[in-house]
Scaffold this active site. Structure first.
Site, short mmCIF file in Angstrom:
data_model
loop_
_atom_site.label_atom_id
_atom_site.label_comp_id
_atom_site.label_asym_id
_atom_site.label_seq_id
_atom_site.Cartn_x
_atom_site.Cartn_y
_atom_site.Cartn_z
N SER A 5 0.86 -1.22 0.00
CA SER A 5 0.02 0.10 0.00
C SER A 5 0.79 1.23 -0.19
O SER A 5 1.68 1.29 0.90
CB SER A 5 -0.83 0.03 1.31
OG SER A 5 -1.40 1.40 1.33
N HIS A 30 -1.38 -1.27 -4.30
CA HIS A 30 -2.54 -0.76 -3.49
C HIS A 30 -2.79 0.65 -3.44
O HIS A 30 -1.74 1.18 -2.77
CB HIS A 30 -2.57 -1.55 -2.24
CG HIS A 30 -4.12 -1.48 -1.42
ND1 HIS A 30 -5.08 -2.46 -1.93
CD2 HIS A 30 -4.48 -0.70 -0.42
CE1 HIS A 30 -6.08 -1.91 -0.97
NE2 HIS A 30 -5.49 -1.18 -0.17
N ASP A 32 -4.83 3.82 -1.71
CA ASP A 32 -6.04 4.00 -0.77
C ASP A 32 -6.46 5.46 -1.10
O ASP A 32 -5.71 6.29 -0.67
CB ASP A 32 -5.38 4.00 0.74
CG ASP A 32 -4.98 2.61 1.18
OD1 ASP A 32 -5.90 1.63 1.00
OD2 ASP A 32 -3.99 2.28 1.28
N MET A 34 -9.18 8.26 -0.07
CA MET A 34 -9.85 8.52 1.19
C MET A 34 -10.35 9.98 1.07
O MET A 34 -9.71 10.90 0.39
CB MET A 34 -9.01 8.69 2.40
CG MET A 34 -8.24 7.39 2.68
SD MET A 34 -7.52 7.26 4.20
CE MET A 34 -6.66 5.84 4.30
N HIS A 63 -8.25 1.07 -3.95
CA HIS A 63 -9.39 0.95 -2.70
C HIS A 63 -10.21 2.35 -2.32
O HIS A 63 -9.50 3.20 -1.82
CB HIS A 63 -8.56 0.37 -1.39
CG HIS A 63 -9.01 0.18 -0.32
ND1 HIS A 63 -8.31 0.02 0.95
CD2 HIS A 63 -10.62 0.33 0.11
CE1 HIS A 63 -9.63 -0.05 2.10
NE2 HIS A 63 -10.76 0.11 1.35
N MET A 65 -12.19 4.54 -0.48
CA MET A 65 -12.98 4.67 1.00
C MET A 65 -13.47 6.26 0.81
O MET A 65 -13.24 6.98 1.36
CB MET A 65 -11.80 5.03 2.06
CG MET A 65 -11.33 3.42 2.28
SD MET A 65 -9.49 3.32 3.18
CE MET A 65 -8.78 3.43 1.75
N MET A 134 -11.19 -5.81 5.70
CA MET A 134 -10.73 -4.63 6.54
C MET A 134 -9.99 -5.36 7.60
O MET A 134 -10.93 -5.78 8.78
CB MET A 134 -11.30 -3.39 6.61
CG MET A 134 -11.64 -2.48 5.49
SD MET A 134 -9.94 -2.21 4.76
CE MET A 134 -9.04 -1.53 5.80
N ASP A 172 -6.50 -6.36 4.25
CA ASP A 172 -6.04 -5.03 4.33
C ASP A 172 -5.83 -4.53 5.96
O ASP A 172 -6.95 -4.30 6.60
CB ASP A 172 -6.63 -4.30 3.51
CG ASP A 172 -5.90 -2.80 3.29
OD1 ASP A 172 -5.10 -2.65 3.75
OD2 ASP A 172 -6.89 -2.02 2.68
C1 DX5 Z 1 -6.29 1.72 5.78
C2 DX5 Z 1 -5.80 1.43 4.35
C3 DX5 Z 1 -4.68 0.34 4.20
C4 DX5 Z 1 -3.45 1.12 4.78
C5 DX5 Z 1 -2.82 -0.37 5.56
O1 DX5 Z 1 -7.35 2.33 5.91
O2 DX5 Z 1 -6.78 0.84 3.73
O3 DX5 Z 1 -4.58 -0.10 2.73
O4 DX5 Z 1 -2.59 1.25 3.90
O5 DX5 Z 1 -1.53 -0.14 6.29
P1 DX5 Z 1 -1.05 -0.86 7.36
O6 DX5 Z 1 -0.34 -1.96 6.48
O7 DX5 Z 1 -0.01 0.08 7.57
O8 DX5 Z 1 -1.94 -1.29 8.19
ZN ZN Z 2 -6.58 -0.18 1.49
#
Ligand code: DX5
Ligand code: ZN
Length: 216
Positions: A5, A30, A32, A34, A63, A65, A134, A172
């Site tokens: 990620s 990956h 993320d 947000m 991903h 969010m 998650m 994740d």
């Molecule tokens: C959290 C994200 C993850 C995050 C995971 O909301 O969806 O993808 O980057 O990070 P680690 O591996 O540090 O928990």
């Molecule tokens: Zn993620």
């Protein structure tokens, strides 16, 4: 498989981190996204996805969010996404959204927050390319892994089997070299790891260690 990620990458020199991933055994990258509404944090959006696309041949796993994820599917596909997952908790017409992703030519995934039961996927599992469980509350990297995830993986594996679905199971949050083996054993197919990779002394080796954690 492993999908590092980028959330924990160094955004002052993203190119260097992508080059590291290109040299590594990473299967997918990956990303993320947000929005500060669905989750308390704001990360990055389309320009970062299209920038990463130019720097790698690896598959991009986006991903989302965000609220109203379906409004942004097309834009993320144009930016270079190969896999797109959206939260069940953020979607009203889930089947329609999955079909839209397929029409756009990308792999379709649904994400479940830690409190959302796997049984809610019963009526869509046949349509899905992957399910992302998650294992932390989404919003931040570097959080502690929620142990209940193991039994959720097992339940999801069972549902996939009973439904003759081909969906992959992705996990994740809080994944590291310590728990990777147990996660594969429980039935995970793709592990996402942010902090464990980017805070490691040797990220390329850590990626290999997580990816190849033996299934026994
Ligand atoms: C959290 C994200 C993850 C995050 C995971 O909301 O969806 O993808 O980057 O990070 P680690 O591996 O540090 O928990
Ligand atoms: Zn993620």
């Amino acid at each position: 498989m492993i999908a590092p990620s980028l959330l924990s990458a160094n955004f002052a020199n993203l190119e260097k981190d992508i080059q590291m991933l290109n040299k590594s055994e990473a299967d997918w990258i990956h990303l993320d996204v947000m929005d500060g509404v669905f989750v308390p944090n704001i990360s990055f959006g389309l320009p970062i996805v299209s920038t990463v696309k130019k720097l790698t041949n690896k598959s991009l796993d986006v991903h989302l969010m965000i609220v109203k994820p379906e409004n942004y599917f097309e834009a993320f596909v144009q930016a270079g996404a190969d896999y797109i997952s959206f939260h069940l908790e953020a979607s009203t017409h889930v089947r329609r959204s999955i079909q839209l992703l397929k029409k756009l030519g990308v792999k379709a995934g649904i994400v479940l927050n830690p409190h959302t039961p796997v049984s809610l996927l019963e009526d869509v599992i046949d349509e899905l390319d992957y399910v992302l469980l998650m294992s932390v509350n989404p919003g931040y990297g570097g959080q502690r892994f929620i142990e209940q995830t193991y039994s959720k993986i097992e339940k999801l594996k069972q549902l996939i089997k009973e439904s003759y679905s081909n969906a992959l199971i992705q996990v994740d949050g809080g994944v590291n070299t310590e728990n990777a083996k147990a996660l594969y054993k429980a039935g995970a197919d793709v592990l996402v790891a942010g902090n464990a990779v980017f805070s490691a002394q040797n990220p390329v080796e850590t990626i290999a260690q997580i990816r190849n954690a033996k299934r026994t």
